[in-house]
Design a protein around this motif. Structure first.
Motif, PDB file in Angstrom:
ATOM      1  N   ARG A  52       0.810  -1.223   0.000  1.00 25.44           N
ATOM      2  CA  ARG A  52       0.000   0.000   0.000  1.00 25.44           C
ATOM      3  C   ARG A  52       0.840   1.269   0.000  1.00 25.44           C
ATOM      4  N   ASN A  53       2.028   1.235   0.579  1.00 25.88           N
ATOM      5  CA  ASN A  53       2.796   2.461   0.810  1.00 25.88           C
ATOM      6  C   ASN A  53       4.122   2.553   0.068  1.00 25.88           C
ATOM      7  N   ALA A  54       4.509   1.528  -0.667  1.00 30.36           N
ATOM      8  CA  ALA A  54       5.825   1.525  -1.309  1.00 30.36           C
ATOM      9  C   ALA A  54       5.974   2.677  -2.301  1.00 30.36           C
ATOM     10  N   ARG A  55       4.953   2.946  -3.065  1.00 31.36           N
ATOM     11  CA  ARG A  55       5.029   4.011  -4.072  1.00 31.36           C
ATOM     12  C   ARG A  55       5.273   5.366  -3.415  1.00 31.36           C
ATOM     13  N   ARG A  56       4.517   5.663  -2.384  1.00 30.37           N
ATOM     14  CA  ARG A  56       4.680   6.941  -1.683  1.00 30.37           C
ATOM     15  C   ARG A  56       6.057   7.021  -1.021  1.00 30.37           C
ATOM     16  N   PHE A  57       6.524   5.910  -0.477  1.00 28.76           N
ATOM     17  CA  PHE A  57       7.831   5.853   0.164  1.00 28.76           C
ATOM     18  C   PHE A  57       8.941   6.136  -0.849  1.00 28.76           C
ATOM     19  N   VAL A  58       8.877   5.496  -2.018  1.00 27.96           N
ATOM     20  CA  VAL A  58       9.885   5.702  -3.062  1.00 27.96           C
ATOM     21  C   VAL A  58       9.795   7.128  -3.608  1.00 27.96           C
ATOM     22  N   GLU A  59       8.589   7.602  -3.815  1.00 32.13           N
ATOM     23  CA  GLU A  59       8.390   8.969  -4.323  1.00 32.13           C
ATOM     24  C   GLU A  59       9.017   9.999  -3.379  1.00 32.13           C
ATOM     25  N   THR A  60       8.686   9.915  -2.107  1.00 33.87           N
ATOM     26  CA  THR A  60       9.226  10.862  -1.122  1.00 33.87           C
ATOM     27  C   THR A  60      10.733  10.710  -0.994  1.00 33.87           C
ATOM     28  N   GLY A  61      11.198   9.465  -0.946  1.00 29.39           N
ATOM     29  CA  GLY A  61      12.634   9.230  -0.832  1.00 29.39           C
ATOM     30  C   GLY A  61      13.404   9.793  -2.014  1.00 29.39           C
ATOM     31  N   ALA A  62      12.886   9.597  -3.219  1.00 32.09           N
ATOM     32  CA  ALA A  62      13.564  10.104  -4.415  1.00 32.09           C
ATOM     33  C   ALA A  62      13.604  11.628  -4.408  1.00 32.09           C
ATOM     34  N   LEU A  63      12.522  12.277  -4.008  1.00 36.02           N
ATOM     35  CA  LEU A  63      12.499  13.738  -3.957  1.00 36.02           C
ATOM     36  C   LEU A  63      13.480  14.276  -2.913  1.00 36.02           C
ATOM     37  N   VAL A  64      13.497  13.657  -1.729  1.00 39.25           N
ATOM     38  CA  VAL A  64      14.387  14.125  -0.663  1.00 39.25           C
ATOM     39  C   VAL A  64      15.848  13.884  -1.032  1.00 39.25           C
ATOM     40  N   VAL A  65      16.164  12.677  -1.492  1.00 35.82           N
ATOM     41  CA  VAL A  65      17.549  12.359  -1.859  1.00 35.82           C
ATOM     42  C   VAL A  65      17.997  13.233  -3.022  1.00 35.82           C
ATOM     43  N   GLY A  66      17.135  13.420  -4.001  1.00 34.20           N
ATOM     44  CA  GLY A  66      17.484  14.272  -5.138  1.00 34.20           C
ATOM     45  C   GLY A  66      17.788  15.696  -4.716  1.00 34.20           C
ATOM     46  N   ALA A  67      16.932  16.253  -3.873  1.00 28.40           N
ATOM     47  CA  ALA A  67      17.166  17.620  -3.404  1.00 28.40           C
ATOM     48  C   ALA A  67      18.453  17.712  -2.593  1.00 28.40           C
ATOM     49  N   LEU A  68      18.701  16.744  -1.730  1.00 25.77           N
ATOM     50  CA  LEU A  68      19.919  16.764  -0.917  1.00 25.77           C
ATOM     51  C   LEU A  68      21.177  16.618  -1.764  1.00 25.77           C
ATOM     52  N   LEU A  69      21.131  15.748  -2.780  1.00 24.18           N
ATOM     53  CA  LEU A  69      22.302  15.592  -3.644  1.00 24.18           C
ATOM     54  C   LEU A  69      22.587  16.859  -4.445  1.00 24.18           C
ATOM     55  N   ILE A  70      21.548  17.481  -4.951  1.00 26.92           N
ATOM     56  CA  ILE A  70      21.745  18.735  -5.684  1.00 26.92           C
ATOM     57  C   ILE A  70      22.286  19.804  -4.747  1.00 26.92           C
ATOM     58  N   LEU A  71      21.752  19.886  -3.539  1.00 25.41           N
ATOM     59  CA  LEU A  71      22.230  20.855  -2.559  1.00 25.41           C
ATOM     60  C   LEU A  71      23.698  20.609  -2.209  1.00 25.41           C
ATOM     61  N   ARG A  72      24.049  19.348  -1.976  1.00 31.70           N
ATOM     62  CA  ARG A  72      25.442  19.030  -1.646  1.00 31.70           C
ATOM     63  C   ARG A  72      26.376  19.364  -2.809  1.00 31.70           C
ATOM     64  N   GLY A  73      25.994  18.982  -4.010  1.00 34.44           N
ATOM     65  CA  GLY A  73      26.822  19.297  -5.174  1.00 34.44           C
ATOM     66  C   GLY A  73      26.992  20.792  -5.358  1.00 34.44           C
ATOM     67  N   THR A  74      25.930  21.557  -5.141  1.00 31.52           N
ATOM     68  CA  THR A  74      26.000  23.007  -5.276  1.00 31.52           C
ATOM     69  C   THR A  74      26.907  23.608  -4.207  1.00 31.52           C
ATOM     70  N   ILE A  75      26.760  23.148  -2.974  1.00 25.87           N
ATOM     71  CA  ILE A  75      27.599  23.656  -1.885  1.00 25.87           C
ATOM     72  C   ILE A  75      29.071  23.345  -2.148  1.00 25.87           C
ATOM     73  N   GLU A  76      29.364  22.145  -2.634  1.00 23.47           N
ATOM     74  CA  GLU A  76      30.763  21.797  -2.925  1.00 23.47           C
ATOM     75  C   GLU A  76      31.334  22.658  -4.039  1.00 23.47           C
ATOM     76  N   LEU A  77      30.506  23.010  -5.019  1.00 24.18           N
ATOM     77  CA  LEU A  77      30.988  23.898  -6.079  1.00 24.18           C
ATOM     78  C   LEU A  77      31.244  25.312  -5.554  1.00 24.18           C
ATOM     79  N   ILE A  78      30.405  25.785  -4.663  1.00 23.83           N
ATOM     80  CA  ILE A  78      30.554  27.130  -4.120  1.00 23.83           C
ATOM     81  C   ILE A  78      31.748  27.214  -3.180  1.00 23.83           C
ATOM     82  N   VAL A  79      31.922  26.207  -2.334  1.00 26.35           N
ATOM     83  CA  VAL A  79      32.972  26.223  -1.312  1.00 26.35           C
ATOM     84  C   VAL A  79      34.350  26.002  -1.905  1.00 26.35           C
ATOM     85  N   ARG A  80      34.445  25.266  -2.967  1.00 27.90           N
ATOM     86  CA  ARG A  80      35.768  24.907  -3.517  1.00 27.90           C
ATOM     87  C   ARG A  80      36.540  26.130  -3.774  1.00 27.90           C
TER      88      ARG A  80
END
Length: 167
Positions: free
Chosen positions: A139-167
């Motif tokens: 019942r919940n796998a789709r919502r779990f994957v959807e939320t996880g993908a959005l959160v992980v995607g946002a965090l990875l983009i944020l981390r990559g952006t911060i590393e580019l700025i800080v370098r």
């Protein structure tokens, strides 16, 4: 130079995860899911339940095939190898490293061993708990994957952006 490549790689992985999350959230895959469901129903009407590859191989009764299947199924995965790499980078003593590896192995086997222990101690309760968990997951796998993908995607983009700025 390597940092820029890592930052771009993180941003690309983040963007892919966001695309997956947004596609699941939008429901655009509904036609594909419906088509798969219909195909599965049509197959189930006249077919016997499909036996998994390991079961087919082990069902042959050959010791060689059984050994080969066992080797293939017990190969270490990416998460295990990554954990071993992190343990090696900790630069701790042999006893501590051995305990950490043992801890990783125990955690990795937790979802397999707990139900087996439960079946040995309380088989009816464990069977009911496993059925309830599988139902919840269905019942919940789709919502779990959807939320996880959005959160992980946002965090990875944020981390990559911060590393580019800080370098």
């Amino acid at each position: 130079m390597a940092l820029i490549g890592l930052s771009h790689g993180l941003a690309v992985l983040g963007a892919l995860a966001l695309i997956v999350g947004l596609a699941l959230h939008s429901g655009r895959d509904e036609r594909l899911r419906e088509r798969r469901r219909r195909r599965k129903e049509e197959k189930a009407k006249g077919a016997e339940p499909k036996v998994s590859w390991p079961e087919r191989m082990l069902g042959r009764g050959s010791a060689r095939v059984s050994f080969a299947v066992g080797v293939v199924l017990s190969l270490p995965g990416v998460s295990y190898l990554a954990a071993l790499d992190l343990i090696a980078k900790l630069d701790v003593g042999s006893a501590e490293s051995a305990l950490l590896v043992l801890g990783v192995c125990l955690i990795q086997q937790l979802f397999l061993e707990l139900p087996l222990l439960g079946f040995a101690v309380a088989p009816e309760w464990t069977e009911d708990a496993v059925k309830r968990f599988r139902g919840w997951l269905g019942r919940n796998a789709r919502r779990f994957v959807e939320t996880g993908a959005l959160v992980v995607g946002a965090l990875l983009i944020l981390r990559g952006t911060i590393e580019l700025i800080v370098r």
